[in-house]
Design a protein around this motif. Structure first.
Motif, PDB file in Angstrom:
ATOM      1  N   ALA A   1       0.850  -1.210   0.000  1.00  0.00           N
ATOM      2  CA  ALA A   1       0.000   0.000   0.000  1.00  0.00           C
ATOM      3  C   ALA A   1       0.879   1.252   0.000  1.00  0.00           C
ATOM      4  O   ALA A   1       0.621   2.220  -0.743  1.00  0.00           O
ATOM      5  N   LEU A   2       1.955   1.233   0.804  1.00  0.00           N
ATOM      6  CA  LEU A   2       2.801   2.436   0.926  1.00  0.00           C
ATOM      7  C   LEU A   2       3.640   2.685  -0.334  1.00  0.00           C
ATOM      8  O   LEU A   2       4.123   3.798  -0.545  1.00  0.00           O
ATOM      9  N   LEU A   3       3.774   1.648  -1.170  1.00  0.00           N
ATOM     10  CA  LEU A   3       4.471   1.882  -2.446  1.00  0.00           C
ATOM     11  C   LEU A   3       3.645   2.815  -3.330  1.00  0.00           C
ATOM     12  O   LEU A   3       4.171   3.546  -4.154  1.00  0.00           O
ATOM     13  N   PHE A   4       2.296   2.772  -3.151  1.00  0.00           N
ATOM     14  CA  PHE A   4       1.412   3.577  -4.004  1.00  0.00           C
ATOM     15  C   PHE A   4       0.941   4.856  -3.314  1.00  0.00           C
ATOM     16  O   PHE A   4       0.719   5.861  -3.956  1.00  0.00           O
ATOM     17  N   ILE A   5       0.775   4.789  -1.978  1.00  0.00           N
ATOM     18  CA  ILE A   5       0.304   5.977  -1.235  1.00  0.00           C
ATOM     19  C   ILE A   5       1.322   6.280  -0.139  1.00  0.00           C
ATOM     20  O   ILE A   5       1.285   5.656   0.931  1.00  0.00           O
ATOM     21  N   PRO A   6       2.240   7.230  -0.359  1.00  0.00           N
ATOM     22  CA  PRO A   6       3.220   7.551   0.691  1.00  0.00           C
ATOM     23  C   PRO A   6       2.533   8.049   1.958  1.00  0.00           C
ATOM     24  O   PRO A   6       1.534   8.776   1.881  1.00  0.00           O
ATOM     25  N   ALA A   7       3.042   7.640   3.132  1.00  0.00           N
ATOM     26  CA  ALA A   7       2.454   8.079   4.403  1.00  0.00           C
ATOM     27  C   ALA A   7       2.457   9.609   4.455  1.00  0.00           C
ATOM     28  O   ALA A   7       3.496  10.243   4.230  1.00  0.00           O
ATOM     29  N   PRO A   8       1.276  10.227   4.731  1.00  0.00           N
ATOM     30  CA  PRO A   8       1.146  11.693   4.609  1.00  0.00           C
ATOM     31  C   PRO A   8       1.732  12.480   5.779  1.00  0.00           C
ATOM     32  O   PRO A   8       0.999  13.032   6.590  1.00  0.00           O
ATOM     33  N   TYR A   9       3.049  12.507   5.869  1.00  0.00           N
ATOM     34  CA  TYR A   9       3.702  13.447   6.792  1.00  0.00           C
ATOM     35  C   TYR A   9       4.977  13.916   6.129  1.00  0.00           C
ATOM     36  O   TYR A   9       5.437  13.338   5.139  1.00  0.00           O
TER      37      TYR A   9
ATOM     38  N   ARG B   1       7.351  15.802   3.682  1.00  0.00           N
ATOM     39  CA  ARG B   1       7.171  16.307   2.310  1.00  0.00           C
ATOM     40  C   ARG B   1       6.011  15.624   1.597  1.00  0.00           C
ATOM     41  O   ARG B   1       5.569  16.096   0.562  1.00  0.00           O
ATOM     42  N   HIS B   2       5.509  14.502   2.136  1.00  0.00           N
ATOM     43  CA  HIS B   2       4.424  13.787   1.457  1.00  0.00           C
ATOM     44  C   HIS B   2       3.041  14.088   2.049  1.00  0.00           C
ATOM     45  O   HIS B   2       2.073  13.420   1.690  1.00  0.00           O
ATOM     46  N   ASN B   3       2.966  15.079   2.965  1.00  0.00           N
ATOM     47  CA  ASN B   3       1.641  15.459   3.492  1.00  0.00           C
ATOM     48  C   ASN B   3       0.969  16.382   2.475  1.00  0.00           C
ATOM     49  O   ASN B   3       1.480  17.452   2.179  1.00  0.00           O
TER      50      ASN B   3
ATOM     51  N   GLU C   1      11.231  23.259  15.370  1.00  0.00           N
ATOM     52  CA  GLU C   1      11.000  24.564  14.724  1.00  0.00           C
ATOM     53  C   GLU C   1      10.650  24.429  13.243  1.00  0.00           C
ATOM     54  O   GLU C   1      10.022  25.323  12.673  1.00  0.00           O
ATOM     55  N   ALA C   2      11.037  23.280  12.637  1.00  0.00           N
ATOM     56  CA  ALA C   2      10.735  23.114  11.210  1.00  0.00           C
ATOM     57  C   ALA C   2       9.647  22.074  10.966  1.00  0.00           C
ATOM     58  O   ALA C   2       9.370  21.733   9.829  1.00  0.00           O
ATOM     59  N   ALA C   3       9.033  21.579  12.072  1.00  0.00           N
ATOM     60  CA  ALA C   3       8.088  20.473  11.895  1.00  0.00           C
ATOM     61  C   ALA C   3       6.840  20.913  11.127  1.00  0.00           C
ATOM     62  O   ALA C   3       6.210  21.904  11.466  1.00  0.00           O
ATOM     63  N   LYS C   4       6.501  20.147  10.109  1.00  0.00           N
ATOM     64  CA  LYS C   4       5.280  20.413   9.320  1.00  0.00           C
ATOM     65  C   LYS C   4       4.095  19.772  10.033  1.00  0.00           C
ATOM     66  O   LYS C   4       4.275  18.844  10.820  1.00  0.00           O
ATOM     67  N   PRO C   5       2.852  20.241   9.733  1.00  0.00           N
ATOM     68  CA  PRO C   5       1.683  19.571  10.324  1.00  0.00           C
ATOM     69  C   PRO C   5       1.674  18.090   9.956  1.00  0.00           C
ATOM     70  O   PRO C   5       2.131  17.717   8.874  1.00  0.00           O
TER      71      PRO C   5
END
Ligand code: NDP
Length: 252
Positions: free
Chosen positions: A23-31, A33-35, A99-103
């Motif tokens: 599944a993760l090969l097709f849908i990268p975990a959304p956090y 740069r992939h969020n 300080e650089a953490a994305k949502p």
């Protein structure tokens, strides 16, 4: 719980890891740069990281405290390895990147909490309730010595590689750059490579089927993510080094 039930759970757990890998090969975990915006509900990335990693430390500790002989050397030693990793990952690492953490998408936080509760419990339960225990001679057994060495080597590789990324991030005004130096000369994600080696070391040192299942899960989580990062780098930076692989030097 009977041993048969426990080992059946481990087998099902491994089957889910293999499904997740595909599944993760097709849908990268959304956090990170992939969020994407498709994942509407997100929380602060640093808090998300603490919330999702810390349950593993708690679950493992729970089974240690419930064990018959928690003062045994190996019981204590494996507890220390596990807790040291998760204390670093939940707090020190989260603070270093804060300080650089994305949502972080809520789906990642929730699935991470569930994963870590199950994984910490399976590992703690096997070590403290199923394992026949370790004789003193285990201390000189090559499997234990190589396992512990790999655990620390993997931890070191992971720590240094994450540190290189965070320095690059600060130097680039919180933008992504091309990481260079040490293992980045060979692979795009030495932090993931180090993490896989670390847990392989833990599995060897303990001989625990639950720890081998965790190695499978670590590969299922991190190999597809490394491949996505690698593709992303190649698209983003036209001068990205051609010879660099994604996660295993010279191979993948
Ligand atoms: P990443 O490599 O995606 O990111 C690590 C940090 O560095 C993030 O803060 C990221 O920012 C930043 N960063 C990454 N690449 C660059 C770049 N080229 N330039 C500047 N900054 C960059 O790691 P993850 O966040 O996926 O994982 C963090 C740690 O957790 C790793 O050590 C990993 O091994 C471990 N982990 C373990 C798992 C397991 O199953 N055992 C599962 C997942 C993670 P941003 O977040 O904004 O992209």
């Amino acid at each position: 719980m009977t041993h048969e039930i426990f080992y059946t759970i481990i087998l099902v757990w491994c089957a889910i890891a293999i499904l997740s890998f595909f599944a993760l090969l097709f849908i990268p975990a959304p956090y990170g740069r992939h969020n994407t915006k498709e994942w509407r509900y997100s929380i602060n990335g640093a808090i998300g990281w603490v919330l999702l990693e810390f349950p593993s430390a708690i679950a493992f500790l729970f089974f240690y405290l419930a064990a018959d002989d928690p003062t045994d050397f190996f019981s204590l030693f494996f507890l220390l390895l596990w807790e040291a990793h998760y204390f670093h990952r939940s707090f020190i690492f989260a603070l270093r990147r804060k300080e650089a953490a994305k949502p972080m998408a809520l789906v990642i936080v929730i699935s991470g909490i569930i994963f870590n509760l199950i994984n910490g419990s399976l590992n703690g339960y096997w070590l403290y309730f199923i394992s026949p225990g370790y004789p003193k001679s285990w201390l000189y057994n090559p499997q234990f010595i190589i396992g512990v060495a790999l655990f620390f080597i993997g931890f070191g590789i992971n720590f240094v590689a994450d540190e290189q990324l965070l320095k690059l991030r600060r130097a680039g005004g919180y933008r992504y750059g091309i990481p260079n130096g040490l293992l980045y000369r060979y692979i795009s994600c030495p932090n993931y490579f180090g993490e896989i080696i670390e847990w392989l070391g833990f599995a060897l040192a303990t001989g625990s089927p639950a720890a081998y299942a965790f190695v499978l899960w670590t590969c299922a989580n991190l190999i597809p993510r490394a491949l996505s990062h690698h593709q992303w780098y190649k698209k983003q930076f036209l001068d990205y080094p051609e010879e660099r692989k994604a996660v295993i030097p010279f191979i993948l």
